[in-house]
Design a protein around this motif. Structure first.
Motif, mmCIF file in Angstrom:
data_model
loop_
_atom_site.group_PDB
_atom_site.id
_atom_site.type_symbol
_atom_site.label_atom_id
_atom_site.label_comp_id
_atom_site.label_asym_id
_atom_site.label_seq_id
_atom_site.Cartn_x
_atom_site.Cartn_y
_atom_site.Cartn_z
ATOM 1 N N LEU A 1 0.849 -1.182 0.000
ATOM 2 C CA LEU A 1 0.000 0.000 0.000
ATOM 3 C C LEU A 1 0.890 1.238 0.000
ATOM 4 O O LEU A 1 1.663 1.443 0.938
ATOM 5 C CB LEU A 1 -0.885 -0.023 1.251
ATOM 6 N N TRP B 1 2.056 4.805 0.757
ATOM 7 C CA TRP B 1 1.704 5.927 1.618
ATOM 8 C C TRP B 1 2.215 7.225 1.004
ATOM 9 O O TRP B 1 3.135 7.218 0.182
ATOM 10 C CB TRP B 1 2.310 5.743 3.005
ATOM 11 N N HIS C 1 -6.771 8.338 2.592
ATOM 12 C CA HIS C 1 -5.772 7.891 1.624
ATOM 13 C C HIS C 1 -6.042 6.460 1.179
ATOM 14 O O HIS C 1 -5.963 6.142 -0.024
ATOM 15 C CB HIS C 1 -4.371 8.003 2.233
ATOM 16 N N TYR C 2 -6.372 5.614 2.121
ATOM 17 C CA TYR C 2 -6.663 4.219 1.781
ATOM 18 C C TYR C 2 -7.893 4.122 0.880
ATOM 19 O O TYR C 2 -7.895 3.369 -0.114
ATOM 20 C CB TYR C 2 -6.874 3.409 3.056
ATOM 21 N N SER D 1 -8.929 6.207 -1.247
ATOM 22 C CA SER D 1 -8.665 6.736 -2.594
ATOM 23 C C SER D 1 -7.635 5.936 -3.371
ATOM 24 O O SER D 1 -7.518 6.111 -4.594
ATOM 25 C CB SER D 1 -8.187 8.193 -2.492
ATOM 26 N N THR D 2 -6.894 5.034 -2.717
ATOM 27 C CA THR D 2 -5.809 4.338 -3.410
ATOM 28 C C THR D 2 -5.951 2.819 -3.463
ATOM 29 O O THR D 2 -5.540 2.203 -4.441
ATOM 30 C CB THR D 2 -4.447 4.654 -2.761
ATOM 31 N N ALA D 3 -6.490 2.199 -2.424
ATOM 32 C CA ALA D 3 -6.417 0.736 -2.345
ATOM 33 C C ALA D 3 -7.706 0.052 -1.924
ATOM 34 O O ALA D 3 -7.825 -1.167 -2.077
ATOM 35 C CB ALA D 3 -5.298 0.334 -1.372
#
Length: 312
Positions: free
Chosen positions: A27, A29, A293-294, A296-298
């Motif tokens: 993931l 960061w 953040h999580y 939007s990304t993973a």
């Protein structure tokens, strides 16, 4: 896919589909950080005479339990300020696990947290009033009440929750998603965030809190003091930072003013935070920053991977 809509959540893996961490890609960061860390001061109020409920917060004897009440009250009168000095020294963006009644009972504590821009994570009204035993409608009303209280005092809403005294019901994540929260901290299931499924299909993140590095049980019940506490925290930090296979994991540091704020313990906290700040490839962030953040990304990829494997 049947996870969110067609079956009750009778099994934990219906809520949180199992997938080993070794099967998931790293993931990323922000800024290329190897590790995300969130630091959670639990700022609480234990009632002197709590109402009867599903659990007894003072099982040592009949109420009042002056010993236990006053030990927790010490945290807000004295320990909080000693802890705060160290957190300020290392410029820590904190996520406060907040019994929202603290804002009225301890206005100086409230002002200190608000003025520093700390994030507020719901921890209920008091730490002596649990979610366990409430009906779904009662819990929905309770979550609305505590959020309304936070908004009336600070103009903010809760982005996530750690259940009061880590209590909850089978429907708690569903009601949190209804309320617009984005993360639930009760789960200590993993070393990174994961999708926490809800019956509405609204997105909710299981954001790992910590019991293993929770200062209250470590210092009060297992009697790990000073250097031993520091070593446990820094050992975990170092292990999570090392090796390519560890990129993208996270760590939580849970603090209680009545525990870590004792005069003989605060030096250990200072040493831990100095160690955390010694690397420039670590992201020290709030719970909502990590969850955002999580998401939007993973989150979407993890959800597809986990539910497909769970349905197989």
């Amino acid at each position: 896919m049947t996870w969110a809509h067609e079956r009750p959540f009778d099994l934990v893996h219906d809520r949180l589909p199992f997938q080993p961490i070794t099967a998931r890609p790293s993931l990323p960061w922000p800024g290329g950080a190897r590790l995300a860390v969130w630091i959670v001061p639990n700022v609480e109020h234990y009632e002197y005479l709590p109402p009867a409920g599903a659990q007894n917060p003072y099982p040592r004897g009949p109420h009042p339990d002056i010993r236990k009440f006053s030990y927790h009250d010490y945290g807000n009168r004295a320990g909080f300020w000693r802890m705060l000095e160290v957190l300020d020294r290392w410029e820590i963006p904190c996520t406060t696990s907040l019994n929202v009644a603290v804002l009225d009972h301890y206005p100086e504590v409230a002002e200190a947290m608000v003025s520093r821009g700390w994030e507020f994570m719901s921890h209920g009204l008091y730490n002596t009033r649990y979610l366990t035993g409430l009906t779904e409608d009662q819990e929905r009303e309770f979550l609305t009440e505590v959020d309304d209280l936070l908004f009336s005092r600070t103009g903010r809403h809760f982005a996530g929750m750690l259940g009061p005294n880590i209590s909850g019901n089978p429907w708690t994540p569903d009601l949190m998603a209804e309320q617009g929260m984005t993360y639930h901290a009760d789960w200590v299931h993993d070393e990174r965030p994961a999708p926490l499924l809800t019956r509405s299909g609204r997105r909710l993140v299981a954001l790992p809190y910590t019991y293993s590095l929770n200062d209250a049980p470590l210092l009060m019940r297992s009697h790990r003091e000073g250097a031993a506490y520091t070593k446990m925290c820094t050992d975990q930090f170092d292990e999570l930072c090392e090796g390519e296979e560890h990129v993208g994991r996270m760590m939580c540091l849970s603090l209680h003013p009545f525990a870590i704020g004792q005069p003989h313990r605060v030096e250990a906290l200072d040493a831990v935070l100095a160690h955390l700040r010694s690397r420039d490839d670590v992201w020290i962030a709030t719970g909502s920053q990590i969850a955002k953040h999580y998401l939007s990304t993973a989150y979407d990829d993890d959800l597809v991977r986990a539910t497909e494997e769970g349905a197989a």
